[in-house]
Every structure is written in structure tokens, then in C-alpha cells.
Write an enzyme that holds these catalytic residues in place. Structure first.
Site, mmCIF file in Angstrom:
data_model
loop_
_atom_site.group_PDB
_atom_site.id
_atom_site.type_symbol
_atom_site.label_atom_id
_atom_site.label_comp_id
_atom_site.label_asym_id
_atom_site.label_seq_id
_atom_site.Cartn_x
_atom_site.Cartn_y
_atom_site.Cartn_z
ATOM 1 C CG ASP A 1 -11.203 86.989 80.075
ATOM 2 O OD1 ASP A 1 -11.280 85.752 80.214
ATOM 3 O OD2 ASP A 1 -11.665 87.798 80.899
ATOM 4 C CE LYS B 1 -7.389 70.750 83.716
ATOM 5 N NZ LYS B 1 -6.868 71.471 82.525
ATOM 6 C CE1 TYR C 1 -7.837 72.544 87.181
ATOM 7 C CE2 TYR C 1 -7.323 70.318 87.943
ATOM 8 C CZ TYR C 1 -6.966 71.457 87.241
ATOM 9 O OH TYR C 1 -5.752 71.514 86.587
#
Length: 252
Positions: free
Chosen positions: A59, A152, A148
Site C-alpha cells: 500500500d 499530475k 489531481y
């Protein structure tokens, strides 16, 4: 025989990388959270392609698990020639509708894990004078779409710098910037395929084939398909206020 380590390797883009690399006779180290699914994937790849496949359940939001993957990348006795930083997930809701813990977990996977794994891999690879890293980013990096997109965008900046920094030392670092792709990614977010027009959806196998071809050419960025190359260029040039009109595309 070359060895690749792929994170998020049991589905979607990560699985496509694993399959295409195995088809090219690369041995593999597969990383994902689901140990049972990892074993099934590894068995299938061994049987189909006759390559060695090691599984490493982890994880990536757990620092101890992440350290285990770093140690594997740093191993001098079992060198890794290519790291594919693919693991990731998105949050459907907007920033303030998510908890701070949810946002932090996403950032751990999208930014902290690639940073730490790249550090381990690049240290080993520059010492050997060869190797490579593929960071799976997104064309969303060019859009104002919350954390997000911000994560990126970090991938873009980091990759471009690392590409130029380590290319003279024999290491290729490339960012893959896919758009909407037919995988489990959006299903896990609770987003339907009708959330974006049909023409925007990419085939995952073609996407990865193009990415590997661009990697072999030594490119810093791989944007799959002509339509996404055009969209990415337009997004970089368009004003932010205009791009914000498309906030809900891909979220329904």
C-alpha cells in the site's frame, strides 16, 4: 534479461505495461495492494510469456510498505532496469467535498510515492550508467481540475527536469500523459463511460504500445493519439477561465 518494476500492475495501464514488457521478454516485479490479485496476474504472465515474475504487495500510502518497494529498487544484486510509476486513483468530488485525509492519501500515491521510488531507482540506475523511469501522468495536468491535476502537473515538472538531468548519465525519464482510457480507473471513482464523448476514450493497449515506442526513442513526454496531442497543445495555450468551463467533463 532486463527487469521492470510496475506499480498498480494488476489492472488498467499498469497491467498493459506488464503484459507488453513480458511479451518483450522482460522479467517483472509487480506492485499492488491486492496480494491475491497480484498472484493471479503473476501466474498468468509466467504461463503466457515464460518470464520471471515477482510480486510485492504494498500500500503506497503506508510508509513501511513504500520503503519495501524502495529497497527492491535499490538492490544491487537484483537490479531493476525500468521503473513504471503507474499506481494512482482519483477523487470524484471537488476539493472541499473530500476529507483532508482522502486528499492526503491521493497525494501520497500520486506525488510522494513516485518521488521516493524515483529517488531509489535513479540512485541505482545512475550508478550503473543505464536504466529508465516512466511516470504515468495525465493530460489533466494541463487543466484546472483540483488536486489531481496539480499532482499530475508536478509529475510533468519533475519528469522534464529529471529527463534532462540524468539523460547524460544513461538514464531515460519519461512522462506518459494519457487522457480518458478504457480501464477500471473511472469505474473505481464511480464515473460512467458516458461522462465523456466516445471519441475521447483511448484503448489501453495502443496507449502503452505508443508509450513504449516513445520511451525507446528517448522522449521526455508521450501523449498518446493525434487527438490528445492536439488537445494537450490547446489546453496549454487556452486561458484558465475558459478551461474551467469543462470542470465536470469526466466526473458524472
Amino acid at each position: 534479461m532486463s527487469t521492470a518494476l510496475v506499480t498498480g500492475a494488476t489492472a488498467g495501464i499498469g497491467l498493459a505495461f506488464a503484459r507488453q514488457l513480458a511479451e518483450r521478454h522482460w522479467d517483472l516485479v509487480l506492485v499492488a495492494r491486492d496480494a491475491e490479485r497480484l498472484e493471479r496476474t503473476a501466474d498468468d504472465l509466467r504461463t503466457t510469456y515464460g518470464v520471471e515474475v515477482t510480486v510485492l504487495p504494498a500500500d503506497l500510502t503506508d510508509r513501511a510498505d513504500l520503503r519495501g518497494v524502495e529497497d527492491r529498487l535499490a538492490s544491487p544484486s537484483e537490479p531493476v532496469d525500468l521503473l513504471v510509476n503507474n499506481a494512482g486513483f482519483g477523487l470524484k468530488r471537488r476539493f472541499l467535498d473530500n476529507s483532508a485525509d482522502e486528499e492526503t492519501a491521493m497525494t501520497e500515491v500520486l506525488v510522494i510515492a513516485p518521488l521516493r521510488l524515483s529517488h531509489a531507482a535513479l540512485t541505482a540506475m545512475t550508478g550503473r550508467g543505464h536504466g529508465g523511469v516512466i511516470n504515468v501522468g495525465s493530460v489533466a495536468s494541463y487543466l484546472p481540475r483540483g488536486t489531481y491535476s496539480a499532482a499530475k502537473a508536478w509529475i510533468n515538472s519533475f519528469t522534464e527536469w529529471a529527463h534532462n538531468e540524468y539523460r547524460p548519465r544513461g538514464v531515460t525519464v519519461m512522462a506518459l500523459l494519457p487522457g480518458f482510457t478504457r480501464t477500471e480507473f473511472h469505474e473505481r471513482m464511480g464515473v460512467s463511460r458516458q461522462s465523456a464523448p466516445d471519441w475521447m476514450w483511448l484503448d489501453v493497449d495502443q496507449l502503452v504500445a505508443e508509450a513504449l515506442a516513445d520511451y525507446e526513442k528517448g522522449k521526455a513526454f508521450s501523449v498518446p493519439s493525434a487527438r490528445y496531442k492536439v488537445l494537450a497543445t490547446a489546453a496549454r495555450m487556452a486561458p484558465t477561465r475558459f478551461l474551467q468551463r469543462f470542470q465536470l467533463v469526466g466526473r458524472k
